[in-house]
Design an enzyme around this catalytic site. Sequence first.
Site, PDB file in Angstrom:
ATOM      1  N   PRO A  34      32.276  38.634  51.115  1.00 23.02           N
ATOM      2  CA  PRO A  34      31.529  39.676  50.396  1.00 23.02           C
ATOM      3  C   PRO A  34      32.152  41.042  50.655  1.00 23.02           C
ATOM      4  O   PRO A  34      32.871  41.245  51.614  1.00 23.02           O
ATOM      5  CB  PRO A  34      30.140  39.598  51.026  1.00 23.02           C
ATOM      6  CG  PRO A  34      30.402  39.140  52.424  1.00 23.02           C
ATOM      7  CD  PRO A  34      31.585  38.213  52.334  1.00 23.02           C
ATOM      8  N   GLU A  35      31.835  41.971  49.794  1.00 18.62           N
ATOM      9  CA  GLU A  35      32.194  43.362  50.038  1.00 18.62           C
ATOM     10  C   GLU A  35      31.041  44.013  50.801  1.00 18.62           C
ATOM     11  O   GLU A  35      29.896  43.577  50.718  1.00 18.62           O
ATOM     12  CB  GLU A  35      32.410  44.086  48.708  1.00 18.62           C
ATOM     13  CG  GLU A  35      33.438  43.441  47.791  1.00 18.62           C
ATOM     14  CD  GLU A  35      34.873  43.718  48.222  1.00 18.62           C
ATOM     15  OE1 GLU A  35      35.080  44.624  49.051  1.00 18.62           O
ATOM     16  OE2 GLU A  35      35.768  43.010  47.739  1.00 18.62           O
ATOM     17  N   LYS A  75      29.947  43.512  57.635  1.00 13.18           N
ATOM     18  CA  LYS A  75      29.425  42.503  56.723  1.00 13.18           C
ATOM     19  C   LYS A  75      28.360  41.628  57.367  1.00 13.18           C
ATOM     20  O   LYS A  75      28.020  40.575  56.841  1.00 13.18           O
ATOM     21  CB  LYS A  75      30.575  41.672  56.187  1.00 13.18           C
ATOM     22  CG  LYS A  75      31.529  42.539  55.377  1.00 13.18           C
ATOM     23  CD  LYS A  75      32.663  41.766  54.847  1.00 13.18           C
ATOM     24  CE  LYS A  75      33.648  42.729  54.198  1.00 13.18           C
ATOM     25  NZ  LYS A  75      34.860  42.044  53.788  1.00 13.18           N
ATOM     26  N   ARG A  89      45.352  35.746  50.841  1.00 16.39           N
ATOM     27  CA  ARG A  89      44.451  36.082  49.735  1.00 16.39           C
ATOM     28  C   ARG A  89      45.264  36.596  48.560  1.00 16.39           C
ATOM     29  O   ARG A  89      46.337  37.168  48.730  1.00 16.39           O
ATOM     30  CB  ARG A  89      43.452  37.176  50.152  1.00 16.39           C
ATOM     31  CG  ARG A  89      42.619  36.849  51.369  1.00 16.39           C
ATOM     32  CD  ARG A  89      41.562  35.809  51.083  1.00 16.39           C
ATOM     33  NE  ARG A  89      40.558  36.333  50.173  1.00 16.39           N
ATOM     34  CZ  ARG A  89      39.543  37.102  50.540  1.00 16.39           C
ATOM     35  NH1 ARG A  89      39.391  37.426  51.797  1.00 16.39           N
ATOM     36  NH2 ARG A  89      38.675  37.538  49.662  1.00 16.39           N
TER      37      ARG A  89
END
Length: 283
Positions: free
Chosen positions: A2-3, A51, A265
């Site tokens: 997630p951001e 996060k 990524r």
Amino acid sequence: MPEGDSVWRACAELHAALAGQVLTASDFRVPRFATLDLSGWTVQEVVPRGKHLLMRVSSPEDQRLTIRSHLKMEGSWQVYPPGGRWRKPGFTARCILRTAVADAVGFSLGELEVIRTDQEDAAVGHLGPDLLGPDWDPAEAERRVHAAPDVPIGIALLDQRNLAGIGNIYRCEACFLGGVHPATPAGQVADVQEVFAHAKRLLKANLGSGRRITVPSTGGAVLARGGNAGRSRYWVYRRGNQPCLRCRTPIQHGVLGKPGGEEERDIWFCPRCQPAPPAPPRD
Ligand SMILES: [Zn+2]
């Protein structure tokens, strides 16, 4: 992954629904905490740290515990009216917290544990300065990033030990806005603070409830002339082969990080706005 803005929004929603409320039931569907019962405990606050979601609760005897969770790839927290019908399959529920006014359910959480509040640091103390936190410290984040000057900036930005809050979207977008190729060794980035500032501004701009967007609606000069490119939400993220919104060069897609490694990524960048770093000298 997630951001940071997603985590921030989830905490805000949970805090609004639960803070000050007494838990009438709790159900932890992970083996380690399966027998834990926090009914009678009061939710004090729900705050993000990088996060991680930290839900702090206190007992009538003023014991303090923190329910720490991390969404990882698939996780989410949802708030329902008491007894409301869930929008996700029941078997994916990992934590259920009930109060008189709302139920909160954590689905597919990547991490879930209950720890003493005075020991939170053992779980999240390794995190670098938090871009969305009240104690954001860009100089400390720069010091951490520059401690490994050979690591590509695109990898350093995702490493939550350097600074906390950036996922793949903001890593790609902040590098674009800073004019930095993501493969550039961190020690060769002329102004790493500028890249941080772009990431922080984008994160803050996306704390509301709307769709995440990084391109201002007014766009740039090229954007205004460029026809349908103006509908893009992102400068480069997932825009492979589409024209750069600034220079119209096709956006390139690549992979950063050791193949198969955790940090591997996808990345997207404009080869013209973000020139590749000079090749390392040969011995
Ligand atoms: Zn460009």
